[in-house]
Design a protein around this motif. Structure first.
Motif, PDB file in Angstrom:
ATOM      1  N   LEU A  89      10.807  15.320   6.095  1.00  0.00           N
ATOM      2  CA  LEU A  89      10.566  16.027   4.840  1.00  0.00           C
ATOM      3  C   LEU A  89      11.707  17.004   4.550  1.00  0.00           C
ATOM      4  O   LEU A  89      12.156  17.122   3.403  1.00  0.00           O
ATOM      5  N   ALA A  90      12.188  17.688   5.599  1.00  0.00           N
ATOM      6  CA  ALA A  90      13.343  18.575   5.426  1.00  0.00           C
ATOM      7  C   ALA A  90      14.578  17.779   5.021  1.00  0.00           C
ATOM      8  O   ALA A  90      15.361  18.222   4.169  1.00  0.00           O
ATOM      9  N   TRP A  91      14.733  16.602   5.606  1.00  0.00           N
ATOM     10  CA  TRP A  91      15.864  15.751   5.214  1.00  0.00           C
ATOM     11  C   TRP A  91      15.741  15.313   3.766  1.00  0.00           C
ATOM     12  O   TRP A  91      16.729  15.253   3.052  1.00  0.00           O
ATOM     13  N   ASP A  92      14.523  14.999   3.343  1.00  0.00           N
ATOM     14  CA  ASP A  92      14.311  14.608   1.945  1.00  0.00           C
ATOM     15  C   ASP A  92      14.664  15.733   0.988  1.00  0.00           C
ATOM     16  O   ASP A  92      15.056  15.486  -0.158  1.00  0.00           O
ATOM     17  N   ALA A  93      14.515  16.967   1.453  1.00  0.00           N
ATOM     18  CA  ALA A  93      14.880  18.119   0.630  1.00  0.00           C
ATOM     19  C   ALA A  93      16.375  18.429   0.717  1.00  0.00           C
ATOM     20  O   ALA A  93      16.856  19.340   0.043  1.00  0.00           O
ATOM     21  N   GLY A  94      17.107  17.688   1.570  1.00  0.00           N
ATOM     22  CA  GLY A  94      18.555  17.862   1.652  1.00  0.00           C
ATOM     23  C   GLY A  94      19.020  18.787   2.750  1.00  0.00           C
ATOM     24  O   GLY A  94      20.189  19.192   2.759  1.00  0.00           O
ATOM     25  N   TYR A  95      18.161  19.118   3.704  1.00  0.00           N
ATOM     26  CA  TYR A  95      18.534  20.046   4.780  1.00  0.00           C
ATOM     27  C   TYR A  95      18.707  19.311   6.110  1.00  0.00           C
ATOM     28  O   TYR A  95      17.994  18.357   6.395  1.00  0.00           O
ATOM     29  N   GLY A  96      19.625  19.803   6.932  1.00  0.00           N
ATOM     30  CA  GLY A  96      19.739  19.350   8.306  1.00  0.00           C
ATOM     31  C   GLY A  96      20.450  18.035   8.519  1.00  0.00           C
ATOM     32  O   GLY A  96      20.101  17.300   9.444  1.00  0.00           O
ATOM     33  N   PHE A  97      21.461  17.725   7.722  1.00  0.00           N
ATOM     34  CA  PHE A  97      22.162  16.453   7.871  1.00  0.00           C
ATOM     35  C   PHE A  97      23.391  16.521   8.772  1.00  0.00           C
ATOM     36  O   PHE A  97      23.942  15.492   9.126  1.00  0.00           O
ATOM     37  N   SER A  98      23.829  17.718   9.146  1.00  0.00           N
ATOM     38  CA  SER A  98      24.993  17.793  10.024  1.00  0.00           C
ATOM     39  C   SER A  98      24.599  17.303  11.419  1.00  0.00           C
ATOM     40  O   SER A  98      23.433  17.365  11.813  1.00  0.00           O
ATOM     41  N   LEU A  99      25.564  16.816  12.152  1.00  0.00           N
ATOM     42  CA  LEU A  99      25.278  16.255  13.474  1.00  0.00           C
ATOM     43  C   LEU A  99      24.656  17.282  14.422  1.00  0.00           C
ATOM     44  O   LEU A  99      23.677  16.959  15.107  1.00  0.00           O
ATOM     45  N   PRO A 100      25.151  18.522  14.470  1.00  0.00           N
ATOM     46  CA  PRO A 100      24.481  19.501  15.335  1.00  0.00           C
ATOM     47  C   PRO A 100      23.043  19.794  14.891  1.00  0.00           C
ATOM     48  O   PRO A 100      22.148  19.953  15.729  1.00  0.00           O
ATOM     49  N   ALA A 101      22.810  19.827  13.584  1.00  0.00           N
ATOM     50  CA  ALA A 101      21.459  20.091  13.081  1.00  0.00           C
ATOM     51  C   ALA A 101      20.513  18.942  13.408  1.00  0.00           C
ATOM     52  O   ALA A 101      19.347  19.156  13.734  1.00  0.00           O
ATOM     53  N   VAL A 102      21.007  17.715  13.330  1.00  0.00           N
ATOM     54  CA  VAL A 102      20.190  16.550  13.656  1.00  0.00           C
ATOM     55  C   VAL A 102      19.783  16.589  15.125  1.00  0.00           C
ATOM     56  O   VAL A 102      18.626  16.335  15.471  1.00  0.00           O
ATOM     57  N   THR A 103      20.720  16.912  15.989  1.00  0.00           N
ATOM     58  CA  THR A 103      20.428  16.984  17.418  1.00  0.00           C
ATOM     59  C   THR A 103      19.454  18.111  17.717  1.00  0.00           C
ATOM     60  O   THR A 103      18.484  17.929  18.469  1.00  0.00           O
ATOM     61  N   LYS A 104      19.678  19.274  17.125  1.00  0.00           N
ATOM     62  CA  LYS A 104      18.781  20.419  17.361  1.00  0.00           C
ATOM     63  C   LYS A 104      17.380  20.154  16.837  1.00  0.00           C
ATOM     64  O   LYS A 104      16.394  20.476  17.495  1.00  0.00           O
ATOM     65  N   SER A 105      17.283  19.570  15.659  1.00  0.00           N
ATOM     66  CA  SER A 105      15.952  19.304  15.112  1.00  0.00           C
ATOM     67  C   SER A 105      15.235  18.223  15.913  1.00  0.00           C
ATOM     68  O   SER A 105      14.013  18.264  16.070  1.00  0.00           O
ATOM     69  N   GLY A 106      15.987  17.264  16.449  1.00  0.00           N
ATOM     70  CA  GLY A 106      15.377  16.251  17.311  1.00  0.00           C
ATOM     71  C   GLY A 106      14.815  16.861  18.577  1.00  0.00           C
ATOM     72  O   GLY A 106      13.689  16.550  19.003  1.00  0.00           O
ATOM     73  N   MET A 107      15.568  17.733  19.203  1.00  0.00           N
ATOM     74  CA  MET A 107      15.078  18.423  20.399  1.00  0.00           C
ATOM     75  C   MET A 107      13.901  19.335  20.062  1.00  0.00           C
ATOM     76  O   MET A 107      12.960  19.470  20.852  1.00  0.00           O
TER      77      MET A 107
END
Length: 127
Positions: A89-107
């Motif tokens: 849902l955050a991605w759909d809103a346009g947030y968290g697409f950088s590689l570090p953000a993707v890794t952090k949000s996954g963890m």
């Protein structure tokens, strides 16, 4: 046509496993697990409607070690699917697409899944 043997893409010898594909596969698997686990919920509801004897049988089945293990797995799937859905849902809103953000949000999804599952089971066993 070129006769050279070229690897199919993505080739397993050169492809590096990443958290993004792990999260995607787990999201799909937990969706299926939630669908299958809902059958256990339907069994419990149908037994409650069928009467005290049927409900006692369902309570014994669900209260057994295998029933509790299934419920534990279902709760892990539920919280993982919920947390990863919020991430999407955050991605759909346009947030968290950088590689570090993707890794952090996954963890963070993995951590939140563990915390929410344990909190739910501790609350359920204490109350």
């Amino acid at each position: 046509m070129d006769a050279r043997k070229r690897p199919l893409s993505p080739h397993l010898q050169i492809y590096r496993w990443q958290i993004t594909n792990t999260m995607s596969i787990l999201h799909r698997l937990t969706g299926v697990a939630l669908s299958v686990g809902t059958l256990l919920l339907l069994y419990w509801l149908a037994s409650a409607a069928a009467g005290p004897a049927a409900f006692a049988t369902a309570k014994a089945v669900i209260g057994s070690w295998i029933g509790r293990l299934a419920l534990f797995g279902w709760s892990i799937a539920l919280f993982y699917h919920l947390c990863n859905g919020l991430r999407h849902l955050a991605w759909d809103a346009g947030y968290g697409f950088s590689l570090p953000a993707v890794t952090k949000s996954g963890m963070a999804v993995f951590g939140a899944t563990a915390v929410l599952t344990l909190a739910a089971w501790i609350a359920g066993l204490v109350i």
